[in-house]
Design an enzyme around this catalytic site. Structure first.
Site, PDB file in Angstrom:
ATOM      1  N   GLY A  27      68.392  -1.315   3.872  1.00  0.00           N
ATOM      2  CA  GLY A  27      67.472  -1.051   4.978  1.00  0.00           C
ATOM      3  C   GLY A  27      67.796  -1.860   6.214  1.00  0.00           C
ATOM      4  N   HIS A  30      71.109  -0.076  11.231  1.00  0.00           N
ATOM      5  CA  HIS A  30      71.663  -0.104  12.586  1.00  0.00           C
ATOM      6  C   HIS A  30      72.676   1.029  12.712  1.00  0.00           C
ATOM      7  CE1 HIS A  30      75.031  -1.940  10.541  1.00  0.00           C
ATOM      8  NE2 HIS A  30      74.268  -2.930  10.113  1.00  0.00           N
ATOM      9  N   HIS A  33      75.107   1.740   9.816  1.00  0.00           N
ATOM     10  CA  HIS A  33      74.575   2.519   8.687  1.00  0.00           C
ATOM     11  C   HIS A  33      74.499   4.003   9.050  1.00  0.00           C
ATOM     12  CE1 HIS A  33      72.472  -1.437   7.737  1.00  0.00           C
ATOM     13  NE2 HIS A  33      73.064  -1.156   6.599  1.00  0.00           N
ATOM     14  N   LYS A 150      83.021  -3.146   6.756  1.00  0.00           N
ATOM     15  CA  LYS A 150      82.556  -4.473   7.178  1.00  0.00           C
ATOM     16  C   LYS A 150      82.426  -5.370   5.945  1.00  0.00           C
ATOM     17  CE  LYS A 150      79.423  -7.468   9.058  1.00  0.00           C
ATOM     18  NZ  LYS A 150      78.505  -7.604   7.966  1.00  0.00           N
ATOM     19  N   LEU A 185      78.534  -4.863  13.714  1.00  0.00           N
ATOM     20  CA  LEU A 185      77.099  -4.633  13.539  1.00  0.00           C
ATOM     21  C   LEU A 185      76.687  -5.075  12.144  1.00  0.00           C
ATOM     22  CD1 LEU A 185      76.526  -1.167  15.256  1.00  0.00           C
ATOM     23  CD2 LEU A 185      76.526  -3.461  16.250  1.00  0.00           C
ATOM     24  N   SER A 186      75.558  -5.772  12.084  1.00  0.00           N
ATOM     25  CA  SER A 186      75.058  -6.273  10.806  1.00  0.00           C
ATOM     26  C   SER A 186      73.552  -6.498  10.939  1.00  0.00           C
ATOM     27  CB  SER A 186      75.731  -7.621  10.503  1.00  0.00           C
ATOM     28  OG  SER A 186      74.995  -8.325   9.538  1.00  0.00           O
TER      29      SER A 186
END
Ligand code: PAF
Length: 282
Positions: A27, A30, A33, A150, A185-186
């Site tokens: 969940g 970002h 995903h 990633k 992005l994370s």
């Protein structure tokens, strides 16, 4: 889009689906995903199937001093994003649904792959990941599952698990999505203060510098990694590892004979631990 919370409902919904493309997540979604969802949707549409996302913050893969409790839970916002991206079904179980009893059967990946890098600094992490992913695979029985590069080592570990257990699931690895300045992005980027966010790009810059140095004549992998580790430390990062490895099995790269390399890094800025990696093709 259906949002369901129990295994029973899940299996009722899946009974007639001819093809299932899965994106497992924790969940707090970002853009990275959502690219995985787009990829899964393309696959499922090509087979008249359905796209499924799971949202579950998996306690088993967190160490006792890690961020399980403060990991952001944003189900409503996540579902809105998933719906916009054409996801058909979200499975968001609570802990008791996924682990009705203490999970005493687990999947332990081999230490030579899962005990190094992330596995060295987060003991038990990959057993937690493999165990939950195996459970999700067995509940959903997808034909394909999409993961981000990633989490490079995670992708390798899952591919190995699928291969050694002969699971009929195609594992697709998708390129890391980056912010405009290059930061991967994370979900954990949300922990960064404004000042840390500005400095966080130093991690990707270090990877790019390693990549440039490796291409120089007489490049020495260990010296290159030490130099860039020290440079990050000098900038205030607490570095867990910065390692140049073979893409194939993540064994350390000791000389630049191999063609397919990857440099992986994990480091903390303030209290936030970030990971990133860059593939290098020589
Ligand atoms: O990459 C993640 O978000 C998690 O490790 C996964 C694969 C969903 C398992 O909990």
């Amino acid at each position: 889009m259906h949002i369901i919370h129990t295994v029973k409902e899940l299996q009722e919904h899946l009974a007639k689906a001819p093809y299932k493309a899965l994106v497992p997540t924790m969940g707090n979604l970002h853009e990275g995903h959502l690219r995985l969802i787009d990829q899964a949707r393309e696959r499922s549409q090509a087979h008249q199937g359905i796209t499924i996302a799971t949202i579950f913050v998996n306690r088993l893969q967190f160490g006792p001093h890690e961020d399980f409790d403060r990991y952001p839970r944003t189900l409503e916002m996540d579902c809105e994003k998933l719906e916009r991206h054409g996801c058909d079904l979200v499975f968001a179980p609570d802990e008791l649904e996924l682990y009705p009893q203490k999970q005493s059967y687990t999947v332990s990946p081999p230490p030579e792959l899962a005990g190094i890098l992330e596995g060295h600094f987060r003991p038990g992490f990959f057993t937690g990941v493999c165990t939950v992913v195996m459970k999700l695979f067995s509940m959903i029985q997808p034909q394909c599952a999409v993961f981000g590069k990633k989490d490079y080592q995670q992708l390798k570990v899952i591919k190995g698990m699928v291969s050694q257990f002969n699971l009929p699931i195609e594992i697709i690895g998708l390129e890391t999505q980056r912010a405009e300045d290059g930061l991967a992005l994370s979900s954990r980027n949300g922990y960064l203060s404004v000042e840390e966010r500005l400095r966080a790009i130093e991690l990707f810059q270090a990877l790019k510098s390693v990549c440039a140095d490796v291409r120089q004549p007489d490049a020495k992998p260990q010296a290159i990694c030490s130099t860039h580790t020290q440079a990050l430390i000098d900038k205030g990062w607490a570095v867990d590892y910065l390692s140049l490895c073979q893409q194939e099995d993540l064994s350390p790269c000791t000389s630049i004979n191999a063609k397919a390399l990857v440099v992986l890094v994990a480091a903390k800025i303030g209290k936030t631990r970030l990971i990133d990696n860059l593939e290098i093709q020589l």
